[in-house]
Design an enzyme around this catalytic site. Structure first.
Site, PDB file in Angstrom:
ATOM      1  N   TYR A  52       0.842  -1.196   0.000  1.00  0.00           N
ATOM      2  CA  TYR A  52       0.000   0.000   0.000  1.00  0.00           C
ATOM      3  C   TYR A  52       0.881   1.252   0.000  1.00  0.00           C
ATOM      4  CZ  TYR A  52      -3.951  -3.068   1.214  1.00  0.00           C
ATOM      5  OH  TYR A  52      -4.906  -4.051   1.216  1.00  0.00           O
ATOM      6  N   SER A 217     -13.332  -4.071   0.008  1.00  0.00           N
ATOM      7  CA  SER A 217     -14.124  -3.333  -0.989  1.00  0.00           C
ATOM      8  C   SER A 217     -15.623  -3.543  -0.782  1.00  0.00           C
ATOM      9  CB  SER A 217     -13.717  -3.725  -2.413  1.00  0.00           C
ATOM     10  OG  SER A 217     -12.470  -3.180  -2.741  1.00  0.00           O
ATOM     11  N   PRO A 218     -16.147  -3.217   0.406  1.00  0.00           N
ATOM     12  CA  PRO A 218     -17.563  -3.469   0.696  1.00  0.00           C
ATOM     13  C   PRO A 218     -18.537  -2.568  -0.053  1.00  0.00           C
ATOM     14  CG  PRO A 218     -16.551  -2.226   2.479  1.00  0.00           C
ATOM     15  CD  PRO A 218     -15.440  -2.628   1.564  1.00  0.00           C
ATOM     16  N   GLY A 222     -17.570  -5.489  -8.835  1.00  0.00           N
ATOM     17  CA  GLY A 222     -16.555  -6.046  -9.713  1.00  0.00           C
ATOM     18  C   GLY A 222     -15.153  -5.749  -9.210  1.00  0.00           C
ATOM     19  N   VAL A 227     -18.077   2.407  -7.214  1.00  0.00           N
ATOM     20  CA  VAL A 227     -18.925   2.259  -6.027  1.00  0.00           C
ATOM     21  C   VAL A 227     -20.389   2.205  -6.451  1.00  0.00           C
ATOM     22  CG1 VAL A 227     -19.652   3.407  -3.895  1.00  0.00           C
ATOM     23  CG2 VAL A 227     -17.244   3.442  -4.575  1.00  0.00           C
ATOM     24  N   PHE A 228     -21.151   1.279  -5.871  1.00  0.00           N
ATOM     25  CA  PHE A 228     -22.570   1.161  -6.212  1.00  0.00           C
ATOM     26  C   PHE A 228     -23.445   2.127  -5.423  1.00  0.00           C
ATOM     27  CE2 PHE A 228     -21.699  -2.093  -2.974  1.00  0.00           C
ATOM     28  CZ  PHE A 228     -22.645  -1.799  -2.002  1.00  0.00           C
TER      29      PHE A 228
END
Length: 308
Positions: A52, A217-218, A222, A227-228
């Site tokens: 990171y 990645s909550p 994909g 972001v949804f």
């Protein structure tokens, strides 16, 4: 904040984890404020990896906090190794694991890691080499517990066959809009894309073996496709349900998205990756929301999945 003693350990861990993948975009003062806000929300678990920011995230984390023994004792710190980022390959050799941990400890200004994860599976792994590295790290007190990330059941079994330590964690991608851990089990034996087994029943395996799953990645869909949350163009029905449940529980849609994961009986931890204090606080609100079974399934279906 909900806390769970991770099986096989003495670690009482928050089910929300502050991920530090992007903190190299912040100033030291901003990192300090973010970490303190996490702790105020009840988060005691902090996730790192040696790649990171090419290690910079670990260094900035410790610098921002002026890490000392008193502060260290209040934290569960986890990091990951095994990726040669620039060269583009994975490496579970004894030499690489030991060298990586030395670098991690130096950058974090700590004498030990609570948990070390092997980041992505190395097809060239020699389990005996991993065992030798883990034995040295445990004996020296540099690592207390060990786990993996993005591993399937047989990859874990192969490693475990040579280890004297129990692998206690498997960090996997999971979100309402990214559910391979669940899909094929629900649509088993159907002629649907959803029925394709993409994960080798990793969720069920980890539950059987008392391996704690951590969801990274909550809020993503994909492999970093965006972001949804709030994306009414791609996920109109999902966001409609998220908004309605957020209003019902008097929280944000972020919290409902987190609660969909924490509601699962596997006691899954959620790894946030935000660098914004308000988003971290909103996510933390999802730690203990008691979504009903119908609500959990409604969200799953609203994301485009079928329940036969």
């Amino acid at each position: 904040m909900k806390y769970t003693t991770l099986p096989g350990t003495d670690l009482s861990a928050s089910n929300i984890i502050m991920g530090n993948m992007r903190i190299d975009s912040l100033s030291l003062r901003e990192i300090d404020q973010l970490v303190k806000s996490a702790q105020e929300a009840g988060i005691n678990f902090f996730d790192h990896a040696d790649i990171y920011g090419d290690g910079e995230c670990e260094s900035l984390f410790s610098q921002a906090l002026s890490m000392d023994a008193t502060m260290r004792e209040k934290m569960i710190i986890q990091s990951k190794c095994g990726i040669h980022k620039d060269e583009g390959y994975f490496d579970f050799s004894k030499e690489h694991i030991l060298r990586s941990v030395e670098g991690i400890l130096s950058r974090l200004q700590t004498d030990y890691l609570d948990i070390l994860l092997l980041h992505r599976p190395d097809p060239l792994v020699e389990p005996e080499e991993v065992s030798q590295a883990f034995d040295e790290l445990e004996k020296s007190g540099k690592v207390r517990y060990f786990g993996v990330s993005n591993h399937n059941p047989m990859q874990i079994e192969l490693l475990q066959s040579a280890l004297s330590q129990k692998l206690i964690v498997n960090q996997m991608q999971l979100a309402i809009a990214h559910t391979p851990l669940i899909d094929s089990g629900i649509a088993l034996n159907m002629t649907k894309d959803q029925s394709i087994n993409r994960d080798s029943s990793t969720l069920e395996y980890c539950r059987l073996k008392d391996i704690t799953l951590q969801a990274w990645s909550p809020f993503q869909t994909g492999f970093f496709e965006g972001v949804f949350l709030g994306d009414y163009d791609r996920f109109p029905e999902l966001n409609k349900v998220l908004d309605r449940l957020a209003e019902k529980y008097k929280v944000s849609p972020d919290a409902i998205a987190v609660a969909w994961i924490t509601r699962h009986p596997a006691n899954i931890q959620v790894v946030t990756g935000t660098t914004k204090i308000d988003r971290l606080q909103k996510a933390s609100d999802g730690s203990e929301i008691p979504l009903t079974r119908p609500e959990w399934y409604e969200l799953y279906k609203a994301a485009g999945n079928i329940v036969p």
